[in-house]
Write a protein that holds these residues in place. Structure first.
Motif, PDB file in Angstrom:
ATOM      1  N   GLY A  34       0.834  -1.195   0.000  1.00 18.02           N
ATOM      2  CA  GLY A  34       0.000   0.000   0.000  1.00 18.02           C
ATOM      3  C   GLY A  34       0.865   1.240   0.000  1.00 18.02           C
ATOM      4  N   LEU A  35       2.177   1.088  -0.218  1.00 16.74           N
ATOM      5  CA  LEU A  35       3.098   2.221  -0.145  1.00 16.74           C
ATOM      6  C   LEU A  35       3.440   2.809  -1.513  1.00 16.74           C
ATOM      7  CD1 LEU A  35       5.599   0.858   2.540  1.00 16.74           C
ATOM      8  CD2 LEU A  35       3.569   2.268   2.885  1.00 16.74           C
ATOM      9  N   ILE A  36       2.922   2.229  -2.583  1.00 16.34           N
ATOM     10  CA  ILE A  36       3.229   2.743  -3.917  1.00 16.34           C
ATOM     11  C   ILE A  36       2.760   4.192  -4.015  1.00 16.34           C
ATOM     12  CG2 ILE A  36       2.636   2.535  -6.374  1.00 16.34           C
ATOM     13  CD1 ILE A  36       2.545  -0.522  -5.897  1.00 16.34           C
ATOM     14  N   GLY A  37       3.656   5.041  -4.515  1.00 16.18           N
ATOM     15  CA  GLY A  37       3.360   6.465  -4.643  1.00 16.18           C
ATOM     16  C   GLY A  37       3.768   7.291  -3.439  1.00 16.18           C
ATOM     17  N   TYR A  38       4.101   6.651  -2.316  1.00 14.04           N
ATOM     18  CA  TYR A  38       4.544   7.400  -1.142  1.00 14.04           C
ATOM     19  C   TYR A  38       5.878   8.072  -1.454  1.00 14.04           C
ATOM     20  CZ  TYR A  38       1.187   5.536   2.309  1.00 14.04           C
ATOM     21  OH  TYR A  38       0.062   5.227   3.025  1.00 14.04           O
ATOM     22  N   ILE A  47      14.091  11.826  -1.796  1.00  9.85           N
ATOM     23  CA  ILE A  47      14.853  11.125  -2.833  1.00  9.85           C
ATOM     24  C   ILE A  47      13.970  10.582  -3.946  1.00  9.85           C
ATOM     25  CG2 ILE A  47      16.736  10.485  -1.289  1.00  9.85           C
ATOM     26  CD1 ILE A  47      15.523   7.596  -1.375  1.00  9.85           C
ATOM     27  N   GLY A  48      12.659  10.592  -3.782  1.00  8.63           N
ATOM     28  CA  GLY A  48      11.773  10.082  -4.818  1.00  8.63           C
ATOM     29  C   GLY A  48      10.509   9.487  -4.239  1.00  8.63           C
ATOM     30  N   LYS A  49       9.935   8.522  -4.987  1.00  5.72           N
ATOM     31  CA  LYS A  49       8.687   7.874  -4.579  1.00  5.72           C
ATOM     32  C   LYS A  49       8.815   6.370  -4.709  1.00  5.72           C
ATOM     33  CE  LYS A  49       5.511  11.509  -6.046  1.00  5.72           C
ATOM     34  NZ  LYS A  49       4.294  11.812  -6.787  1.00  5.72           N
ATOM     35  N   LEU A  62      12.145  -2.090  -1.143  1.00  2.13           N
ATOM     36  CA  LEU A  62      11.289  -1.066  -1.736  1.00  2.13           C
ATOM     37  C   LEU A  62      11.998  -0.504  -2.956  1.00  2.13           C
ATOM     38  CD1 LEU A  62      10.081   1.012   1.347  1.00  2.13           C
ATOM     39  CD2 LEU A  62       8.756  -0.631   0.022  1.00  2.13           C
ATOM     40  N   MET A  63      11.320  -0.481  -4.106  1.00  2.00           N
ATOM     41  CA  MET A  63      11.884   0.141  -5.294  1.00  2.00           C
ATOM     42  C   MET A  63      11.482   1.609  -5.288  1.00  2.00           C
ATOM     43  SD  MET A  63      11.432  -0.635  -9.354  1.00  2.00           S
ATOM     44  CE  MET A  63      12.345  -2.170  -9.323  1.00  2.00           C
ATOM     45  N   VAL A  64      12.469   2.481  -5.404  1.00  2.00           N
ATOM     46  CA  VAL A  64      12.236   3.915  -5.347  1.00  2.00           C
ATOM     47  C   VAL A  64      12.659   4.545  -6.669  1.00  2.00           C
ATOM     48  CG1 VAL A  64      12.809   6.054  -4.135  1.00  2.00           C
ATOM     49  CG2 VAL A  64      12.660   3.900  -2.856  1.00  2.00           C
ATOM     50  N   ASP A  65      11.730   5.270  -7.283  1.00  2.00           N
ATOM     51  CA  ASP A  65      12.041   6.030  -8.492  1.00  2.00           C
ATOM     52  C   ASP A  65      12.577   7.373  -8.029  1.00  2.00           C
ATOM     53  OD1 ASP A  65      12.150   7.515 -10.809  1.00  2.00           O
ATOM     54  OD2 ASP A  65      10.135   6.969 -11.465  1.00  2.00           O
ATOM     55  N   THR A  66      13.855   7.639  -8.333  1.00  2.00           N
ATOM     56  CA  THR A  66      14.494   8.866  -7.856  1.00  2.00           C
ATOM     57  C   THR A  66      14.223  10.054  -8.760  1.00  2.00           C
ATOM     58  OG1 THR A  66      16.553   8.410  -9.029  1.00  2.00           O
ATOM     59  CG2 THR A  66      16.347   7.559  -6.768  1.00  2.00           C
ATOM     60  N   GLY A  67      13.536   9.831  -9.882  1.00  2.00           N
ATOM     61  CA  GLY A  67      13.256  10.943 -10.794  1.00  2.00           C
ATOM     62  C   GLY A  67      14.565  11.564 -11.257  1.00  2.00           C
ATOM     63  N   PRO A  68      14.613  12.873 -11.394  1.00  2.00           N
ATOM     64  CA  PRO A  68      15.829  13.510 -11.899  1.00  2.00           C
ATOM     65  C   PRO A  68      16.960  13.595 -10.869  1.00  2.00           C
ATOM     66  CG  PRO A  68      14.179  15.159 -11.411  1.00  2.00           C
ATOM     67  CD  PRO A  68      13.526  13.816 -11.197  1.00  2.00           C
ATOM     68  N   TRP A  69      16.667  13.244  -9.619  1.00  4.80           N
ATOM     69  CA  TRP A  69      17.675  13.400  -8.569  1.00  4.80           C
ATOM     70  C   TRP A  69      18.965  12.670  -8.895  1.00  4.80           C
ATOM     71  CZ3 TRP A  69      18.896   9.609  -4.574  1.00  4.80           C
ATOM     72  CH2 TRP A  69      19.849  10.069  -3.689  1.00  4.80           C
ATOM     73  N   ILE A  70      18.907  11.399  -9.284  1.00  2.00           N
ATOM     74  CA  ILE A  70      20.110  10.716  -9.759  1.00  2.00           C
ATOM     75  C   ILE A  70      19.848  10.157 -11.155  1.00  2.00           C
ATOM     76  CG2 ILE A  70      21.524  10.215  -7.738  1.00  2.00           C
ATOM     77  CD1 ILE A  70      20.122   7.641  -7.294  1.00  2.00           C
ATOM     78  N   PHE A  71      19.517  11.082 -12.058  1.00  2.00           N
ATOM     79  CA  PHE A  71      19.369  10.794 -13.478  1.00  2.00           C
ATOM     80  C   PHE A  71      18.315   9.727 -13.767  1.00  2.00           C
ATOM     81  CE2 PHE A  71      23.833  11.952 -12.602  1.00  2.00           C
ATOM     82  CZ  PHE A  71      23.774  13.242 -13.099  1.00  2.00           C
ATOM     83  N   GLY A  72      17.219   9.791 -13.036  1.00  2.00           N
ATOM     84  CA  GLY A  72      16.107   8.895 -13.319  1.00  2.00           C
ATOM     85  C   GLY A  72      16.343   7.455 -12.929  1.00  2.00           C
ATOM     86  N   ARG A  73      17.333   7.209 -12.144  1.00  2.00           N
ATOM     87  CA  ARG A  73      17.657   5.848 -11.718  1.00  2.00           C
ATOM     88  C   ARG A  73      16.648   5.368 -10.673  1.00  2.00           C
ATOM     89  NH1 ARG A  73      22.768   4.683  -8.058  1.00  2.00           N
ATOM     90  NH2 ARG A  73      22.187   2.610  -7.408  1.00  2.00           N
ATOM     91  N   LYS A  74      16.352   4.088 -10.730  1.00  2.00           N
ATOM     92  CA  LYS A  74      15.546   3.481  -9.675  1.00  2.00           C
ATOM     93  C   LYS A  74      16.500   2.783  -8.733  1.00  2.00           C
ATOM     94  CE  LYS A  74      11.437   2.885 -12.467  1.00  2.00           C
ATOM     95  NZ  LYS A  74      10.453   1.964 -13.028  1.00  2.00           N
ATOM     96  N   VAL A  75      16.272   2.978  -7.439  1.00  2.00           N
ATOM     97  CA  VAL A  75      17.097   2.314  -6.437  1.00  2.00           C
ATOM     98  C   VAL A  75      16.219   1.371  -5.635  1.00  2.00           C
ATOM     99  CG1 VAL A  75      18.790   4.177  -6.259  1.00  2.00           C
ATOM    100  CG2 VAL A  75      16.820   4.179  -4.744  1.00  2.00           C
TER     101      VAL A  75
END
Length: 134
Positions: A34-38, A47-49, A62-75
């Motif tokens: 239930g944490l998707i989008g948090y 750091i992202g969502k 948890l997979m986190v989309d960092t957006g432009p923070w680290i060049f769109g990388r997912k961590v």
């Protein structure tokens, strides 16, 4: 007394288990979390969502989309890094800095055992270097 070792794959904070009400259709599509989008907050800022692809990683991550923070990388963060989940604010607070997260091992779905081993070592070392929390 020896310090308790850090185990990155275990939730330390039970706040994630009591999420607010969700639309049942939404949960039927994504029963894994239930944490998707948090929003995800490091100790020094956002750091992202939590990414919609969270179901593609093991349940102890948890997979986190960092957006432009680290060049769109997912961590991928082990759930043991989660300090607190604030459902009212829709935020997951982790106890690592942006730099520590940026330098963490990259997730490799084809080498899950290798990823876990590298991540265990990376986070265990960083927690040993942390001052004790009071």
């Amino acid at each position: 007394m020896q310090p308790v070792p850090f185990i990155p794959w275990v939730w330390r904070d039970p706040s994630w288990v009591d999420p607010p009400e969700h639309d049942q259709d939404e949960l039927a599509d994504r029963p894994d979390t239930g944490l998707i989008g948090y929003e995800v907050e490091a100790t020094d800022g956002g750091i992202g969502k939590v990414d919609e692809d969270n179901a593609k990683v093991p349940h102890d991550c948890l997979m986190v989309d960092t957006g432009p923070w680290i060049f769109g990388r997912k961590v991928v963060l082990p759930v043991g890094t989660v300090r607190h989940v604030d459902h009212a604010e829709r935020k997951v607070h982790v106890d690592r800095t942006k730099e520590q997260i940026k330098n963490a091992p990259e997730y490799d779905a084809d080498d899950h055992d290798g990823y876990r081993s590298r991540t265990d070592e990376y986070y265990a070392d960083s927690y040993r270097l942390m001052p004790p929390m009071l």
